[in-house]
Scaffold this active site. Structure first.
Site, PDB file in Angstrom:
ATOM      1  N   LYS A  14      14.512  62.956  81.797  1.00 51.85           N
ATOM      2  CA  LYS A  14      15.892  63.482  81.651  1.00 51.85           C
ATOM      3  C   LYS A  14      16.810  62.362  81.188  1.00 51.85           C
ATOM      4  O   LYS A  14      16.525  61.174  81.365  1.00 51.85           O
ATOM      5  CB  LYS A  14      16.413  64.078  82.961  1.00 51.85           C
ATOM      6  N   ASP A 138      17.126  63.570  92.292  1.00 50.13           N
ATOM      7  CA  ASP A 138      16.955  64.088  90.926  1.00 50.13           C
ATOM      8  C   ASP A 138      15.833  65.116  90.825  1.00 50.13           C
ATOM      9  O   ASP A 138      15.639  65.720  89.765  1.00 50.13           O
ATOM     10  CB  ASP A 138      16.608  62.940  89.951  1.00 50.13           C
TER      11      ASP A 138
END
Ligand code: C5P
Length: 317
Positions: A14, A138
């Protein structure tokens, strides 16, 4: 007859298209506002799953990672399913570590998504999200993929519509930034007065077009002070036409998104002395299709992976 089931998982990285740190919370974490986006760079994680009387988890791979989240995720998922098994992983690490790219978190989420399918069991989405948040701030995002706003400690997620496909470059300098240390450096600079401004300007990023306003990563101030070469790399990306050009997470990787393939190629040549990866943004629809294709052998109904209204409906096989 062996009951071994196997799959080859792609755990995507990401980037943070915006990241604001508002303040320190009573639980020790920081209250953040961020925009996560999955990108094409990925680790490859091969899994072999064999039901057994006891659980044994083994990880082979090209790097030895202490405290690997893969093993923790596997143990949590098996526990939650009340299952025991021999699980063997082989990790081909492609995502630079300690770079703000969420590689370890994505590997962990991949395990949470794959093991129930391989075990022929189901874990409801709320339970998966709970396990993911236990593994790291995350991790829940990688159950969703695409573009999403995250608030709280980063585990509370709201899907965003996809941006048009953009190509870019990721630069991963040989600098390791410790996330807790970056938060510690930032904390004394956070004021309640700046919080409101940050929320307003964050909103305009989440509402607007990608690159229309300058995305902000609050960590750049403290991390660039310590590693001035990162600030210079960002400036080089800007000069080569990248918009946005930013650091991701708490660093140290930087990314730049470009309008044309020519710009990407020119920038790639210019950064030939650095560790550079060409990337593209991966939409939630593509992310979910990828997972569906990876696991479809083991999935009986079509209501998987967990879909949201903001995806493109059912996965297309
Ligand atoms: O949740 P995770 O284990 O990834 O967080 C690593 C560290 O980063 C935490 O121990 C904490 O020091 C810091 N952190 C934080 N606020 C957040 C996320 C992480 O202070 N929202």
């Amino acid at each position: 007859m062996s009951q071994t089931r196997q799959a080859s998982l792609r755990a995507l990285a990401k980037i943070n298209l915006d990241l604001r740190v508002l303040g320190k919370r009573a639980d020790g974490y920081h209250e953040i506002r961020t925009i996560f986006q999955t990108i094409s760079l990925a680790d490859i994680l091969d899994v072999e799953f064999t039901p057994a009387r006891g659980t044994a988890i083994q990880i082979d791979g090209d790097v030895d990672i202490p405290d690997n989240l893969i093993a923790k995720a596997a143990a949590l998922a098996l526990d939650a399913m009340h299952a025991t098994a021999r699980v063997r992983f082989r990790l081909r690490k492609r995502i630079p570590m300690g770079a703000g790219l969420g590689g370890g978190s994505s590997d962990a989420a991949a395990v949470l998504l794959a093991l129930p399918a391989l075990a022929g069991r189901r874990l409801a989405l709320p339970r998966l999200v709970e396990l993911a948040a236990e593994l790291g701030s995350d991790v829940p995002f990688f159950l969703l993929g695409g573009a999403a706003v995250a608030v709280g400690r980063g585990t509370e997620l709201y899907p965003l519509p996809d941006w048009p496909v953009r190509r870019g470059l990721l630069i991963a300098p040989a600098v390791h930034v410790s996330t807790p240390a970056a938060y510690r450096a930032l904390t004394p600079r956070l004021t309640t007065e700046s919080q409101q401004n940050k929320i307003v300007s964050f909103q305009s990023q989440a509402w607007g077009e990608l690159g229309a306003g300058a995305g902000v990563n609050d960590f750049e101030t403290v991390v660039f002070e310590q590693f001035s070469q990162l600030a210079r790399l960002k400036q080089r990306l800007v000069r080569l036409g990248a918009n946005p050009a930013m650091m991701t997470g708490s660093g140290s990787a930087l990314f730049g998104l470009f309008r044309t393939r020519e710009q990407v190629n020119r920038a790639r040549k210019s950064f030939a002395d650095e560790s550079v990866f060409p990337i593209s943004l991966i939409s939630r629809a593509r992310y979910q299709r990828l997972w569906w294709r990876t696991l479809r052998l083991y999935i009986e109904d079509k209501l998987w992976p967990p879909l949201s209204r903001c995806g493109q409906g059912r996965p297309i096989v």
